[in-house]
Motif scaffolding. Structure first.
Motif, mmCIF file in Angstrom:
data_model
loop_
_atom_site.group_PDB
_atom_site.id
_atom_site.type_symbol
_atom_site.label_atom_id
_atom_site.label_comp_id
_atom_site.label_asym_id
_atom_site.label_seq_id
_atom_site.Cartn_x
_atom_site.Cartn_y
_atom_site.Cartn_z
ATOM 1 N N GLY A 30 45.965 43.846 41.434
ATOM 2 C CA GLY A 30 46.306 44.533 40.195
ATOM 3 C C GLY A 30 46.494 46.004 40.512
ATOM 4 O O GLY A 30 46.880 46.365 41.626
ATOM 5 N N ALA A 32 44.323 48.643 40.846
ATOM 6 C CA ALA A 32 43.485 49.270 41.871
ATOM 7 C C ALA A 32 43.862 48.730 43.249
ATOM 8 O O ALA A 32 43.955 49.476 44.232
ATOM 9 C CB ALA A 32 42.003 49.006 41.570
ATOM 10 N N GLU A 51 44.882 37.571 46.687
ATOM 11 C CA GLU A 51 44.981 37.519 45.223
ATOM 12 C C GLU A 51 44.750 36.091 44.746
ATOM 13 O O GLU A 51 45.321 35.149 45.284
ATOM 14 C CB GLU A 51 46.347 38.055 44.786
ATOM 15 C CG GLU A 51 46.758 37.750 43.358
ATOM 16 C CD GLU A 51 45.802 38.247 42.268
ATOM 17 O OE1 GLU A 51 45.318 39.382 42.361
ATOM 18 O OE2 GLU A 51 45.534 37.455 41.332
ATOM 19 N N ARG A 52 43.926 35.994 43.733
ATOM 20 C CA ARG A 52 43.530 34.689 43.191
ATOM 21 C C ARG A 52 44.679 33.948 42.505
ATOM 22 O O ARG A 52 44.776 32.741 42.572
ATOM 23 C CB ARG A 52 42.384 34.962 42.209
ATOM 24 C CG ARG A 52 41.989 33.804 41.389
ATOM 25 C CD ARG A 52 40.879 34.205 40.442
ATOM 26 N NE ARG A 52 40.789 33.202 39.402
ATOM 27 C CZ ARG A 52 39.810 33.115 38.516
ATOM 28 N NH1 ARG A 52 38.837 33.989 38.521
ATOM 29 N NH2 ARG A 52 39.793 32.166 37.619
ATOM 30 N N GLY A 58 47.870 41.174 37.786
ATOM 31 C CA GLY A 58 46.587 41.269 37.097
ATOM 32 C C GLY A 58 46.748 41.671 35.637
ATOM 33 O O GLY A 58 47.834 41.535 35.053
ATOM 34 N N ALA A 59 45.667 42.179 35.063
ATOM 35 C CA ALA A 59 45.741 42.675 33.678
ATOM 36 C C ALA A 59 46.712 43.846 33.607
ATOM 37 O O ALA A 59 47.379 44.055 32.591
ATOM 38 C CB ALA A 59 44.355 43.109 33.211
ATOM 39 N N ALA A 60 46.821 44.571 34.712
ATOM 40 C CA ALA A 60 47.649 45.790 34.710
ATOM 41 C C ALA A 60 49.093 45.487 34.317
ATOM 42 O O ALA A 60 49.697 46.221 33.537
ATOM 43 C CB ALA A 60 47.595 46.456 36.080
ATOM 44 N N SER A 63 49.542 44.946 30.679
ATOM 45 C CA SER A 63 48.985 45.986 29.816
ATOM 46 C C SER A 63 50.059 46.832 29.160
ATOM 47 O O SER A 63 51.233 46.778 29.522
ATOM 48 C CB SER A 63 48.067 46.894 30.635
ATOM 49 O OG SER A 63 48.840 47.758 31.450
ATOM 50 N N GLY A 64 49.589 47.662 28.226
ATOM 51 C CA GLY A 64 50.492 48.601 27.573
ATOM 52 C C GLY A 64 50.973 49.667 28.538
ATOM 53 O O GLY A 64 51.996 50.294 28.313
ATOM 54 N N PHE A 66 49.460 52.584 29.491
ATOM 55 C CA PHE A 66 49.008 53.979 29.390
ATOM 56 C C PHE A 66 48.235 54.343 30.636
ATOM 57 O O PHE A 66 47.333 53.604 31.057
ATOM 58 C CB PHE A 66 48.029 54.145 28.228
ATOM 59 C CG PHE A 66 48.675 54.550 26.958
ATOM 60 C CD1 PHE A 66 49.324 55.757 26.849
ATOM 61 C CD2 PHE A 66 48.622 53.715 25.862
ATOM 62 C CE1 PHE A 66 49.917 56.129 25.654
ATOM 63 C CE2 PHE A 66 49.208 54.080 24.666
ATOM 64 C CZ PHE A 66 49.859 55.296 24.568
ATOM 65 N N LEU A 205 38.308 35.055 46.212
ATOM 66 C CA LEU A 205 37.100 35.577 46.852
ATOM 67 C C LEU A 205 35.865 34.798 46.394
ATOM 68 O O LEU A 205 35.697 34.552 45.195
ATOM 69 C CB LEU A 205 36.922 37.048 46.456
ATOM 70 C CG LEU A 205 35.558 37.670 46.752
ATOM 71 C CD1 LEU A 205 35.385 37.926 48.245
ATOM 72 C CD2 LEU A 205 35.386 38.961 45.956
ATOM 73 N N HIS A 268 39.100 38.107 35.205
ATOM 74 C CA HIS A 268 38.046 39.137 35.248
ATOM 75 C C HIS A 268 36.690 38.467 35.012
ATOM 76 O O HIS A 268 36.114 38.545 33.930
ATOM 77 C CB HIS A 268 38.309 40.211 34.187
ATOM 78 C CG HIS A 268 39.381 41.175 34.571
ATOM 79 N ND1 HIS A 268 39.428 42.464 34.125
ATOM 80 C CD2 HIS A 268 40.451 41.037 35.393
ATOM 81 C CE1 HIS A 268 40.498 43.082 34.638
ATOM 82 N NE2 HIS A 268 41.125 42.225 35.407
ATOM 83 N N ARG A 456 38.241 48.102 37.413
ATOM 84 C CA ARG A 456 37.182 47.717 36.466
ATOM 85 C C ARG A 456 36.054 46.920 37.095
ATOM 86 O O ARG A 456 35.094 46.574 36.420
ATOM 87 C CB ARG A 456 37.761 46.973 35.257
ATOM 88 C CG ARG A 456 38.481 47.854 34.250
ATOM 89 C CD ARG A 456 37.546 48.842 33.501
ATOM 90 N NE ARG A 456 36.833 49.754 34.363
ATOM 91 C CZ ARG A 456 37.322 50.894 34.862
ATOM 92 N NH1 ARG A 456 38.499 51.287 34.535
ATOM 93 N NH2 ARG A 456 36.604 51.656 35.655
ATOM 94 N N SER A 471 41.634 53.298 32.129
ATOM 95 C CA SER A 471 41.386 52.175 33.029
ATOM 96 C C SER A 471 42.455 52.113 34.122
ATOM 97 O O SER A 471 42.135 52.026 35.310
ATOM 98 C CB SER A 471 41.370 50.889 32.201
ATOM 99 O OG SER A 471 40.670 49.913 32.897
ATOM 100 N N LEU A 472 43.715 52.169 33.722
ATOM 101 C CA LEU A 472 44.776 52.230 34.733
ATOM 102 C C LEU A 472 44.684 53.559 35.470
ATOM 103 O O LEU A 472 45.032 53.651 36.650
ATOM 104 C CB LEU A 472 46.144 52.095 34.060
ATOM 105 C CG LEU A 472 46.400 50.751 33.372
ATOM 106 C CD1 LEU A 472 47.678 50.803 32.542
ATOM 107 C CD2 LEU A 472 46.480 49.618 34.390
#
Ligand SMILES: Cc1cc2nc3c(=O)[nH]c(=O)nc-3n(C[C@H](O)[C@H](O)[C@H](O)COP(=O)(O)OP(=O)(O)OC[C@H]3O[C@@H](n4cnc5c(N)ncnc54)[C@H](O)[C@@H]3O)c2cc1C
Length: 490
Positions: A30, A32, A51-52, A58-60, A63-64, A66, A205, A268, A456, A471-472
């Motif tokens: 993601g 990070a 990567e799983r 990922g969430a990234a 995401s929106g 920002f 992992l 997550h 995160r 967060s991003l």
């Protein structure tokens, strides 16, 4: 926890053969993870990302998008906003607390302009257009917005109000499908590929591998049920995201958000935190959560929010995530939005990214007394709140919660109320305690050799409060640090 035994570290002497080897192994692709991979590869390391799921993002990527940056970025300057790292630090220290890691906030603010330039140099585009209306996101592809309540009480008296929510530019933006987050991730993943970063998908992992001296030298993972061992010559970077979907951890550390994960993904599941804990890693701010209130901010700002006793408790013109935290954390998840017909009509004519929430109020009434009775509130509770609010609103003032005059108007009739009780959700912000080089700290305070983390899975710059983009923001910023430090580690 049922899985505790399985997260214990494995000794490298127990590994017969390694399936993959690299200088730096990044777990999680993601925001990070991709930033760690780019910087580690740029520093000359051979990098492998595990990567799983079946691809980067990922969430990234959902995401929106920002990303919280400031201190005078090129975008802020181009749009006529003056900011300094010190001004940004004043705001973040107040808004993300209590209990922020002051060193991290200072470091993040000092490095923010350079971080923006770095993102641009990696191909992330930002459109030079500002959106100044209340909202979670701009309705179109604007690149800059207030995203943390900088221009609302109490922060507008603590620091000079400046917008810092930077959004990667997206043509034909679609919320949750191809938004700013996708446009942040896509060029970064492309850059990583160009730098020769290798990646293995569908690899999950399970545990860390340590040598006899206690240094992390690899990971044990699973692919389609088969165990894999991956050797990391210089370091392992954990970038597996939060614990928002690990029910037992949420119940234990952040119970108010239990059962209401939002703006997160099922992957997550806290694994990165647990494998590091099993090595003695320290944790921070495990109770901190981002919380969104599911309501259109253009509507909310034109009304008053009251709790289960009919009383106001937060200035309605602040960052909607701050409203969410106030409702969930301080008001027992009870909130009602009171708005009159004229204000509601006006709100419905505005542009908003949340206009899909524009439905009729739960209750409508000709008088406040009637509304109060329909809502089941004791007589005169709402009436006294509205009378008091209106008394000062006649002069455009809100002496209690300091809503800005532009949004303060007496509440008239007919009027209605939206039942927003329970309309909150969010994700966890706490995690591994790391230093400014993203080294995972042992409970003793010393770094755990060979182990780095960002995003995160760690506690970043938020200790309690939140601003959209943090967060991003800290995920990418400290992801880069993790990659650099891991590449140099030996
Ligand atoms: C709809 C939505 C809107 C959002 N809007 C914003 C916003 O505007 N601004 C903002 O700052 N934040 C926003 N967020 C939150 C933000 O996207 C995340 O907090 C951020 O992506 C966290 O970064 P990360 O690198 O830690 O996790 P991620 O970006 O999710 O990356 C973690 C990766 O690790 C992988 N992984 C997990 N477990 C394993 C394992 N065992 N083995 C291997 N890989 C694993 C995951 O599959 C994932 O790809 C939003 C989120 C959503 C869903």
């Amino acid at each position: 926890m049922a899985e505790t035994a399985t997260v214990r570290p494995l000794r490298s002497s127990e590994v017969d053969s390694w399936d993959f080897e690299a200088d730096v192994v990044v777990v999680g692709y993601g925001i990070a993870g991709v930033c760690a991979a780019i910087e580690a590869a740029g520093a000359g390391a051979d990098v492998l990302v595990l990567e799983r799921t079946g691809g980067w993002g990922g969430a990234a990527a959902l995401s929106g998008g920002f990303i919280y940056l400031g201190g005078g970025t090129a975008l802020q300057r181009a749009l006529g906003f003056e900011d300094t790292p010190e001004n940004m630090e004043k705001f973040l220290t107040a808004a993300l607390g209590p209990g922020v890691d002051k060193n991290k906030i200072h470091d993040y603010c000092q490095g923010s302009v350079e971080h923006f330039d770095w993102l641009v140099s990696q191909g992330v585009p930002f459109k030079e257009e500002f959106w100044g209306e209340p909202g979670y996101e701009p309705p179109a592809d604007q690149g800059l917005m207030f995203s943390g309540g900088e221009n609302a009480a109490p922060f507008n008296t603590i620091a000079d109000p400046v917008p810092r929510g930077h959004l990667a530019w997206t043509k034909d933006k679609k919320l949750g499908e191809k938004g700013g987050g996708y446009m942040l991730m896509e060029p970064l993943a492309h850059t990583a590929e160009k730098l020769g970063v290798r990646r293995e998908f569908d690899v999950r992992l399970q545990r860390l591998v340590v040598d006899d001296a206690g240094r992390v030298v690899g990971v044990a993972a699973k692919r389609y049920g088969k165990e894999l061992f991956v050797r990391a010559e210089r370091g392992v970077v954990l970038a597996t995201g939060s614990f928002a979907y690990q029910h037992e951890m949420v119940e234990r550390f952040a119970p108010k958000i239990a059962g209401r994960p939002a703006a997160t993904v099922e992957e997550h599941d806290g694994i990165g935190i647990r494998v590091a804990q099993a090595l003695g890693a320290d944790l921070a701010h495990m109770d901190a959560t981002e919380v969104a209130l599911v309501a259109d901010p253009q509507v909310v700002v034109r009304g008053i929010l009251v709790n289960g006793r009919g009383q106001r408790f937060v200035t309605e013109d602040t960052y909607p995530g701050r409203l969410g935290q106030a409702v969930l954390q301080d008001q027992d998840n009870q909130a009602y939005l009171i708005i009159d017909e004229t204000a509601l009509e006006e709100a419905f004519e505005t542009k908003s990214s949340m206009s899909f929430l524009r439905i009729a109020p739960t209750w409508v009434a000709e008088t406040v007394a009637e509304l109060e009775s329909e809502m089941g509130l004791p007589a005169d509770t709402l009436k006294s709140t509205i009378d008091l609010y209106n008394k000062h609103a006649e002069n455009g003032e809100d002496p209690f919660l300091h809503k800005k005059p532009e949004w303060v108007k007496p509440i008239g009739t007919p009027l209605g109320a939206y039942d927003l009780c329970g309309y909150t959700g969010g994700f966890t912000l706490g995690g591994l305690r790391t230093d400014l080089d993203s080294r995972v700290l042992h409970v003793s305070g010393e770094p755990i050799p060979g182990l780095f983390a960002a995003g995160r899975v760690t506690s970043g710059i938020c200790a309690g409060g939140y601003a959209s983009g943090c967060s991003l923001g800290d995920g990418s910023f400290y992801g880069r640090r993790a990659g650099i430090a891991a590449a140099k580690s030996n």
